[in-house]
Design a protein around this motif. Sequence first.
Motif, PDB file in Angstrom:
ATOM      1  N   ALA A 162       0.841  -1.202   0.000  1.00  0.00           N
ATOM      2  CA  ALA A 162       0.000   0.000   0.000  1.00  0.00           C
ATOM      3  C   ALA A 162       0.873   1.247   0.000  1.00  0.00           C
ATOM      4  O   ALA A 162       0.601   2.210  -0.728  1.00  0.00           O
ATOM      5  N   ASP A 163       1.925   1.248   0.795  1.00  0.00           N
ATOM      6  CA  ASP A 163       2.805   2.420   0.839  1.00  0.00           C
ATOM      7  C   ASP A 163       3.534   2.595  -0.506  1.00  0.00           C
ATOM      8  O   ASP A 163       3.732   3.721  -0.964  1.00  0.00           O
ATOM      9  N   VAL A 164       3.886   1.498  -1.146  1.00  0.00           N
ATOM     10  CA  VAL A 164       4.559   1.593  -2.444  1.00  0.00           C
ATOM     11  C   VAL A 164       3.575   2.029  -3.531  1.00  0.00           C
ATOM     12  O   VAL A 164       3.900   2.864  -4.375  1.00  0.00           O
ATOM     13  N   HIS A 165       2.375   1.506  -3.485  1.00  0.00           N
ATOM     14  CA  HIS A 165       1.385   1.862  -4.508  1.00  0.00           C
ATOM     15  C   HIS A 165       1.132   3.373  -4.490  1.00  0.00           C
ATOM     16  O   HIS A 165       1.137   4.033  -5.528  1.00  0.00           O
ATOM     17  N   ARG A 166       0.921   3.919  -3.288  1.00  0.00           N
ATOM     18  CA  ARG A 166       0.709   5.369  -3.195  1.00  0.00           C
ATOM     19  C   ARG A 166       1.947   6.105  -3.714  1.00  0.00           C
ATOM     20  O   ARG A 166       1.848   7.100  -4.432  1.00  0.00           O
ATOM     21  N   THR A 167       3.124   5.603  -3.348  1.00  0.00           N
ATOM     22  CA  THR A 167       4.366   6.281  -3.740  1.00  0.00           C
ATOM     23  C   THR A 167       4.554   6.271  -5.252  1.00  0.00           C
ATOM     24  O   THR A 167       4.950   7.287  -5.828  1.00  0.00           O
ATOM     25  N   ILE A 168       4.260   5.178  -5.919  1.00  0.00           N
ATOM     26  CA  ILE A 168       4.478   5.182  -7.378  1.00  0.00           C
ATOM     27  C   ILE A 168       3.437   6.059  -8.091  1.00  0.00           C
ATOM     28  O   ILE A 168       3.719   6.628  -9.127  1.00  0.00           O
ATOM     29  N   ILE A 169       2.277   6.216  -7.512  1.00  0.00           N
ATOM     30  CA  ILE A 169       1.246   7.030  -8.184  1.00  0.00           C
ATOM     31  C   ILE A 169       1.385   8.511  -7.842  1.00  0.00           C
ATOM     32  O   ILE A 169       1.393   9.355  -8.733  1.00  0.00           O
ATOM     33  N   TYR A 170       1.565   8.844  -6.587  1.00  0.00           N
ATOM     34  CA  TYR A 170       1.674  10.258  -6.193  1.00  0.00           C
ATOM     35  C   TYR A 170       3.114  10.772  -6.216  1.00  0.00           C
ATOM     36  O   TYR A 170       3.337  11.979  -6.217  1.00  0.00           O
ATOM     37  N   GLY A 171       4.080   9.863  -6.160  1.00  0.00           N
ATOM     38  CA  GLY A 171       5.484  10.279  -6.077  1.00  0.00           C
ATOM     39  C   GLY A 171       5.924  10.422  -4.637  1.00  0.00           C
ATOM     40  O   GLY A 171       5.116  10.346  -3.705  1.00  0.00           O
ATOM     41  N   GLY A 172       7.238  10.636  -4.459  1.00  0.00           N
ATOM     42  CA  GLY A 172       7.810  10.715  -3.121  1.00  0.00           C
ATOM     43  C   GLY A 172       8.691   9.510  -2.858  1.00  0.00           C
ATOM     44  O   GLY A 172       9.189   8.874  -3.797  1.00  0.00           O
ATOM     45  N   ILE A 173       8.854   9.178  -1.592  1.00  0.00           N
ATOM     46  CA  ILE A 173       9.771   8.076  -1.260  1.00  0.00           C
ATOM     47  C   ILE A 173       9.163   7.181  -0.192  1.00  0.00           C
ATOM     48  O   ILE A 173       8.518   7.656   0.753  1.00  0.00           O
ATOM     49  N   PHE A 174       9.366   5.882  -0.392  1.00  0.00           N
ATOM     50  CA  PHE A 174       9.059   4.881   0.622  1.00  0.00           C
ATOM     51  C   PHE A 174      10.391   4.260   1.027  1.00  0.00           C
ATOM     52  O   PHE A 174      11.217   3.960   0.168  1.00  0.00           O
ATOM     53  N   MET A 175      10.596   4.091   2.302  1.00  0.00           N
ATOM     54  CA  MET A 175      11.838   3.419   2.685  1.00  0.00           C
ATOM     55  C   MET A 175      11.676   2.554   3.920  1.00  0.00           C
ATOM     56  O   MET A 175      10.852   2.849   4.792  1.00  0.00           O
ATOM     57  N   TYR A 176      12.445   1.479   3.920  1.00  0.00           N
ATOM     58  CA  TYR A 176      12.632   0.687   5.129  1.00  0.00           C
ATOM     59  C   TYR A 176      14.132   0.464   5.240  1.00  0.00           C
ATOM     60  O   TYR A 176      14.671  -0.520   4.758  1.00  0.00           O
ATOM     61  N   PRO A 209      17.659  -3.545   2.791  1.00  0.00           N
ATOM     62  CA  PRO A 209      17.120  -2.195   2.998  1.00  0.00           C
ATOM     63  C   PRO A 209      16.488  -1.727   1.693  1.00  0.00           C
ATOM     64  O   PRO A 209      16.962  -2.092   0.610  1.00  0.00           O
ATOM     65  N   LEU A 210      15.437  -0.928   1.775  1.00  0.00           N
ATOM     66  CA  LEU A 210      14.758  -0.500   0.539  1.00  0.00           C
ATOM     67  C   LEU A 210      14.467   0.997   0.553  1.00  0.00           C
ATOM     68  O   LEU A 210      13.915   1.519   1.538  1.00  0.00           O
ATOM     69  N   PHE A 211      14.846   1.661  -0.543  1.00  0.00           N
ATOM     70  CA  PHE A 211      14.521   3.073  -0.787  1.00  0.00           C
ATOM     71  C   PHE A 211      13.869   3.082  -2.163  1.00  0.00           C
ATOM     72  O   PHE A 211      14.523   2.722  -3.155  1.00  0.00           O
ATOM     73  N   LEU A 212      12.620   3.485  -2.261  1.00  0.00           N
ATOM     74  CA  LEU A 212      11.883   3.300  -3.518  1.00  0.00           C
ATOM     75  C   LEU A 212      10.979   4.494  -3.777  1.00  0.00           C
ATOM     76  O   LEU A 212      10.349   5.007  -2.853  1.00  0.00           O
ATOM     77  N   GLY A 213      10.908   4.920  -5.028  1.00  0.00           N
ATOM     78  CA  GLY A 213       9.959   5.975  -5.370  1.00  0.00           C
ATOM     79  C   GLY A 213      10.439   6.855  -6.488  1.00  0.00           C
ATOM     80  O   GLY A 213      11.112   6.397  -7.430  1.00  0.00           O
ATOM     81  N   SER A 214      10.103   8.162  -6.383  1.00  0.00           N
ATOM     82  CA  SER A 214      10.485   9.133  -7.410  1.00  0.00           C
ATOM     83  C   SER A 214      12.009   9.157  -7.547  1.00  0.00           C
ATOM     84  O   SER A 214      12.726   9.148  -6.542  1.00  0.00           O
ATOM     85  N   LYS A 215      12.469   9.245  -8.797  1.00  0.00           N
ATOM     86  CA  LYS A 215      13.914   9.169  -9.035  1.00  0.00           C
ATOM     87  C   LYS A 215      14.690  10.201  -8.226  1.00  0.00           C
ATOM     88  O   LYS A 215      15.669   9.883  -7.553  1.00  0.00           O
ATOM     89  N   GLU A 216      14.246  11.462  -8.289  1.00  0.00           N
ATOM     90  CA  GLU A 216      15.037  12.506  -7.622  1.00  0.00           C
ATOM     91  C   GLU A 216      15.039  12.307  -6.113  1.00  0.00           C
ATOM     92  O   GLU A 216      16.034  12.572  -5.446  1.00  0.00           O
TER      93      GLU A 216
END
Length: 346
Positions: free
Chosen positions: A255-269, A320-327
């Motif tokens: 769910a956190d990744v889905h929102r992140t890929i659609i709205y942008g930003g970053i998800f991380m663990y 460890p995972l950092f995922l989302g908008s490229k910048e």
Amino acid sequence: MPAMTTQRLTTISHHIDDEQGLHPEATGEFTSILNDLTLALRLISRDVRRAGLNDVLGLTRDTNVHGEQVRKLDTYSNDVIKRAMQRSGHICVMASEEDEEIVVTDIVNNRGKYLIVFDPLDGSSNIDVGVTIGTIFSIYKRVDLTSDEAGSVEDVLQPGYKQEAAGYALYGSSTVLVYTTGHGAHAFTLDPTIGEFLLTRENIRTPKRGKYYSVNEGNYYYWSENIRQYVDYIKTPSKDKSRPYSHRYIGTAVADVHRTIIYGGIFMYPADSKAPNGKLRLVYEANALAMIAEQCGGRASDGQNRILDIKPNNIHERVPLFLGSKEDVFEAEAFFMGEHPLQQIL
Ligand code: AHG
Ligand code: MN
Ligand code: MN
């Protein structure tokens, strides 16, 4: 009757057929695997929707290989996927977050060319409280396509860039399936009255930068100084108003990744002093989510390396995972490596 928002009526089966058309050498095996999988996802969705009325809530008496308590819905989803995936005969081996060992299929005619790995139920801690949960999957070809041997651990331990397909289902306000075969990532919404997944977002694109960050900030005390600095930085107001970011955290990676890929930003663990390799699992979670993120134009890394380039050594290993908008991900990586120009003056 509310208006139908889909422009063209494309079912997931139509879409899978169309994607197969992009591969002239395709035999239909892959299509049959994806269709079996969507059956399992529809069955899980049905039972999630009735959770509380049927007997799927609560704990079993078991603890899984990760030391986590197993919930009934974890076990149920795991069984449904395994049963559905044995049907076609095209799968030689499976690996699940909930099973300690790989599951070799089709022992008699052991000739399946493909394998599937999955997290049957993601977001276990949210199951009993009506909060979004999901399923994550990756499909690979076996390493030696000419082999007569049973599928093996070596087949499962392939780096993520070898995924033939990946995706997830999200059991949220609606049931959404996002999948890719390497030609963009597409979202389908389940119409429960007819049991069909219909195309609702073709070729999802993640904004280059977003305004949301998503992380379990309760771990702040356990993070390295670099991660703390990054999170402090994105919360600090800037003159151009691009910061502070807003915080969102559901605690279900899908769910956190889905929102992140659609709205942008970053998800991380990130890794922390309690969890030196982070919490998420490379084979069942990070690889599929990373492939989807990249197909949407985003980025996924462990802080230094692209997730999809990492060769797993163990089927249950964490990363460890950092995922989302490229910048955003590039910026987090710069902090992670202590190379961000603002880091010295914070
Ligand atoms: P799972 O339910 O498959 O074990 O995965 C849970 C994971 C993931 O979905 C989520 O991002 C993370 O656990 C949340 O962990 P914290 O409670 O430590 O934030
Ligand atoms: Mn999970
Ligand atoms: Mn799980």
